[in-house]
Scaffold this motif. Structure first.
Motif, PDB file in Angstrom:
ATOM      1  N   HIS A  75       0.836  -1.203   0.000  1.00 54.22           N
ATOM      2  CA  HIS A  75       0.000   0.000   0.000  1.00 54.22           C
ATOM      3  C   HIS A  75       0.865   1.245   0.000  1.00 54.22           C
ATOM      4  O   HIS A  75       1.995   1.224   0.478  1.00 54.22           O
ATOM      5  CB  HIS A  75      -1.017   0.029   1.147  1.00 54.22           C
ATOM      6  CG  HIS A  75      -0.508   0.010   2.570  1.00 54.22           C
ATOM      7  ND1 HIS A  75       0.284  -0.983   3.102  1.00 54.22           N
ATOM      8  CD2 HIS A  75      -0.728   0.875   3.596  1.00 54.22           C
ATOM      9  CE1 HIS A  75       0.510  -0.743   4.381  1.00 54.22           C
ATOM     10  NE2 HIS A  75      -0.077   0.391   4.718  1.00 54.22           N
ATOM     11  N   GLN A  76       0.304   2.279  -0.572  1.00 56.25           N
ATOM     12  CA  GLN A  76       0.958   3.592  -0.575  1.00 56.25           C
ATOM     13  C   GLN A  76      -0.125   4.639  -0.381  1.00 56.25           C
ATOM     14  O   GLN A  76      -1.088   4.694  -1.149  1.00 56.25           O
ATOM     15  CB  GLN A  76       1.729   3.825  -1.884  1.00 56.25           C
ATOM     16  CG  GLN A  76       2.260   5.248  -1.996  1.00 56.25           C
ATOM     17  CD  GLN A  76       3.566   5.371  -2.744  1.00 56.25           C
ATOM     18  OE1 GLN A  76       4.283   4.395  -2.945  1.00 56.25           O
ATOM     19  NE2 GLN A  76       3.894   6.590  -3.146  1.00 56.25           N
ATOM     20  N   LEU A  77       0.021   5.427   0.673  1.00 56.76           N
ATOM     21  CA  LEU A  77      -1.045   6.358   1.053  1.00 56.76           C
ATOM     22  C   LEU A  77      -0.844   7.757   0.493  1.00 56.76           C
ATOM     23  O   LEU A  77      -1.785   8.546   0.468  1.00 56.76           O
ATOM     24  CB  LEU A  77      -1.163   6.433   2.587  1.00 56.76           C
ATOM     25  CG  LEU A  77      -1.444   5.105   3.305  1.00 56.76           C
ATOM     26  CD1 LEU A  77      -1.508   5.312   4.812  1.00 56.76           C
ATOM     27  CD2 LEU A  77      -2.733   4.469   2.805  1.00 56.76           C
ATOM     28  N   GLU A  78       0.373   8.086   0.076  1.00 58.11           N
ATOM     29  CA  GLU A  78       0.609   9.479  -0.316  1.00 58.11           C
ATOM     30  C   GLU A  78       1.375   9.577  -1.634  1.00 58.11           C
ATOM     31  O   GLU A  78       1.911   8.594  -2.136  1.00 58.11           O
ATOM     32  CB  GLU A  78       1.376  10.212   0.786  1.00 58.11           C
ATOM     33  CG  GLU A  78       2.890  10.055   0.753  1.00 58.11           C
ATOM     34  CD  GLU A  78       3.382   8.726   1.267  1.00 58.11           C
ATOM     35  OE1 GLU A  78       2.866   8.279   2.300  1.00 58.11           O
ATOM     36  OE2 GLU A  78       4.270   8.123   0.653  1.00 58.11           O
ATOM     37  N   GLY A  79       1.400  10.771  -2.176  1.00 51.78           N
ATOM     38  CA  GLY A  79       2.229  11.055  -3.340  1.00 51.78           C
ATOM     39  C   GLY A  79       1.586  10.615  -4.649  1.00 51.78           C
ATOM     40  O   GLY A  79       0.414  10.220  -4.701  1.00 51.78           O
ATOM     41  N   ALA A  80       2.395  10.666  -5.692  1.00 56.01           N
ATOM     42  CA  ALA A  80       1.884  10.396  -7.039  1.00 56.01           C
ATOM     43  C   ALA A  80       1.362   8.966  -7.169  1.00 56.01           C
ATOM     44  O   ALA A  80       0.473   8.698  -7.981  1.00 56.01           O
ATOM     45  CB  ALA A  80       2.989  10.646  -8.069  1.00 56.01           C
ATOM     46  N   ARG A  81       1.906   8.042  -6.376  1.00 60.08           N
ATOM     47  CA  ARG A  81       1.474   6.637  -6.477  1.00 60.08           C
ATOM     48  C   ARG A  81       0.441   6.264  -5.418  1.00 60.08           C
ATOM     49  O   ARG A  81       0.223   5.080  -5.153  1.00 60.08           O
ATOM     50  CB  ARG A  81       2.679   5.691  -6.342  1.00 60.08           C
ATOM     51  CG  ARG A  81       3.548   5.582  -7.582  1.00 60.08           C
ATOM     52  CD  ARG A  81       4.263   4.229  -7.649  1.00 60.08           C
ATOM     53  NE  ARG A  81       4.905   3.871  -6.385  1.00 60.08           N
ATOM     54  CZ  ARG A  81       5.512   2.706  -6.144  1.00 60.08           C
ATOM     55  NH1 ARG A  81       5.601   1.800  -7.089  1.00 60.08           N
ATOM     56  NH2 ARG A  81       6.058   2.457  -4.971  1.00 60.08           N
ATOM     57  N   ALA A  82      -0.193   7.250  -4.777  1.00 62.52           N
ATOM     58  CA  ALA A  82      -1.209   6.946  -3.750  1.00 62.52           C
ATOM     59  C   ALA A  82      -2.218   5.955  -4.315  1.00 62.52           C
ATOM     60  O   ALA A  82      -2.697   6.126  -5.437  1.00 62.52           O
ATOM     61  CB  ALA A  82      -1.902   8.227  -3.304  1.00 62.52           C
ATOM     62  N   GLY A  83      -2.523   4.930  -3.541  1.00 66.65           N
ATOM     63  CA  GLY A  83      -3.449   3.889  -3.995  1.00 66.65           C
ATOM     64  C   GLY A  83      -2.751   2.694  -4.632  1.00 66.65           C
ATOM     65  O   GLY A  83      -3.391   1.684  -4.924  1.00 66.65           O
ATOM     66  N   PHE A  84      -1.423   2.801  -4.781  1.00 65.62           N
ATOM     67  CA  PHE A  84      -0.656   1.713  -5.389  1.00 65.62           C
ATOM     68  C   PHE A  84      -0.737   0.433  -4.552  1.00 65.62           C
ATOM     69  O   PHE A  84      -0.611   0.468  -3.331  1.00 65.62           O
ATOM     70  CB  PHE A  84       0.812   2.144  -5.530  1.00 65.62           C
ATOM     71  CG  PHE A  84       1.747   1.051  -5.981  1.00 65.62           C
ATOM     72  CD1 PHE A  84       1.808   0.678  -7.318  1.00 65.62           C
ATOM     73  CD2 PHE A  84       2.567   0.396  -5.069  1.00 65.62           C
ATOM     74  CE1 PHE A  84       2.675  -0.337  -7.732  1.00 65.62           C
ATOM     75  CE2 PHE A  84       3.430  -0.619  -5.472  1.00 65.62           C
ATOM     76  CZ  PHE A  84       3.481  -0.983  -6.817  1.00 65.62           C
ATOM     77  N   MET A  85      -0.980  -0.680  -5.226  1.00 67.22           N
ATOM     78  CA  MET A  85      -0.891  -2.015  -4.614  1.00 67.22           C
ATOM     79  C   MET A  85      -0.216  -2.935  -5.625  1.00 67.22           C
ATOM     80  O   MET A  85      -0.276  -2.664  -6.819  1.00 67.22           O
ATOM     81  CB  MET A  85      -2.282  -2.568  -4.262  1.00 67.22           C
ATOM     82  CG  MET A  85      -2.967  -1.831  -3.122  1.00 67.22           C
ATOM     83  SD  MET A  85      -4.682  -2.354  -2.917  1.00 67.22           S
ATOM     84  CE  MET A  85      -5.480  -0.760  -2.911  1.00 67.22           C
ATOM     85  N   ASN A  86       0.391  -4.003  -5.149  1.00 69.03           N
ATOM     86  CA  ASN A  86       1.152  -4.876  -6.041  1.00 69.03           C
ATOM     87  C   ASN A  86       0.933  -6.352  -5.667  1.00 69.03           C
ATOM     88  O   ASN A  86       1.726  -6.948  -4.939  1.00 69.03           O
ATOM     89  CB  ASN A  86       2.636  -4.504  -5.966  1.00 69.03           C
ATOM     90  CG  ASN A  86       3.478  -5.300  -6.947  1.00 69.03           C
ATOM     91  OD1 ASN A  86       2.996  -6.255  -7.573  1.00 69.03           O
ATOM     92  ND2 ASN A  86       4.742  -4.912  -7.073  1.00 69.03           N
ATOM     93  N   PRO A  87      -0.175  -6.928  -6.171  1.00 68.11           N
ATOM     94  CA  PRO A  87      -0.487  -8.329  -5.835  1.00 68.11           C
ATOM     95  C   PRO A  87       0.633  -9.302  -6.173  1.00 68.11           C
ATOM     96  O   PRO A  87       0.791 -10.317  -5.499  1.00 68.11           O
ATOM     97  CB  PRO A  87      -1.733  -8.631  -6.686  1.00 68.11           C
ATOM     98  CG  PRO A  87      -2.331  -7.306  -6.994  1.00 68.11           C
ATOM     99  CD  PRO A  87      -1.193  -6.313  -7.032  1.00 68.11           C
TER     100      PRO A  87
END
Ligand code: DHB
Ligand code: FE
Length: 283
Positions: free
Chosen positions: A194-206
């Motif tokens: 998970h990534q909560l901030e910045g340009a990649r906020a919402g990023f997940m990597n199954p």
């Protein structure tokens, strides 16, 4: 009989879980796939009956802030209070510490040349309270004493996966040289991607999450081959909480572990959520 490490319990600690519990939404379409992972966790805990939890987690600005950030901090308090660092979560029951075991671990870690911070007073945030509430939802008091070990997953520079694993291994050795008769569960909280901030906020990597879940039990070295920066790239800047899982896995020792249960579902809030229980092969 000597103290015994009964196994490891790993789970995401997304704060929104606390809201779902408060509103009784465990069976809703959104939450059910996540909460369905917990009956097997609770059954396993009821079977292995731990009386101490050694918990690798990260503090999110409650006890430590950016102005003073220990890389590794071990609690040595008799008592730990939960507080909400700003999510609007209920405040959960206080935790009873185990100062003698904490100091034994601290002595062993410093003896093994880990330059840790020792905390004789420490508050614990949702990264600790949510996994406890998920494990023991109906407990009048937590059934285990707590030794909290906080890892900086918040502010660069982060410790490397290899260093976190080594810290966990050293904690595991300390548990085996402890003279008590406790049954000890090791916990690792947070993650997965998970990534909560910045340009990649919402990023997940199954794909990376599956890699971690596939290798944690029998080949944790696969996870420690990456640098902390690579983990941030692969898992997201908050997905680096996998460092807590890696440290907890280290505390289970070098032998392959048996997988008791594994659950994975995304998204839960902004996070790919996972839960896993490992135990020694001949427990
Ligand atoms: C979320 C996840 C976390 O691990 C956390 O500490 C805070 C928020 C989230 O997905 O909302
Ligand atoms: Fe977190």
């Amino acid at each position: 009989m000597m103290a015994q490490v009964v196994g490891g319990y790993f789970t995401s600690h997304v704060p929104a879980i606390g809201g779902a519990i408060q509103r009784g939404e465990q069976q809703s379409a959104y939450w059910k796939p996540f909460f369905d992972g917990f009956p097997p966790v609770r059954q396993w805990l009821a079977e292995v009956r731990p009386d101490v939890a050694v918990v690798f987690y990260n503090d999110h600005g409650l006890n430590f802030f950016l102005d003073a950030m220990p890389t590794f901090a071990v609690g040595a308090a008799a008592h730990y209070d939960n507080e909400d660092e700003g999510w609007g979560l209920p405040v959960y029951k206080s935790f009873t510490g185990h100062p003698a075991l904490s100091w034994h671990i601290i002595d062993a870690l410093v003896g093994a040349e880990f330059d840790i911070t020792t905390c004789q007073a420490m508050k614990v945030d949702h990264a600790l309270s949510i996994p406890f509430e998920l494990a023991w939802p109906d407990a009048a008091a937590w059934p285990v004493k707590l030794v909290p070990i906080a890892i900086n997953t918040v502010q660069f520079p982060l410790p490397s996966p290899r260093r976190c694993h080594a810290l966990g291994r050293a904690v595991g050795k300390a548990l085996h040289s402890w003279g008590g008769r406790e049954r000890i569960v090791v916990m690792g909280t947070g993650g997965l991607s998970h990534q909560l901030e910045g340009a990649r906020a919402g990023f997940m990597n199954p794909e990376y999450d599956r890699f971690c879940l596939d290798h944690l039990a029998s080949n944790p070295a696969a996870l420690t081959a990456h640098s902390a920066e690579q983990v941030a790239e692969l898992a997201g800047t908050q997905g680096v909480e996998i460092l807590n899982w890696i440290a907890a896995r280290g505390a289970l020792g070098d032998a392959p572990q048996a997988m008791v249960m594994r659950n994975y579902h995304l998204p839960i809030s902004n996070t790919a959520a996972a839960t896993m229980v490992l135990e020694p092969v001949c427990a």
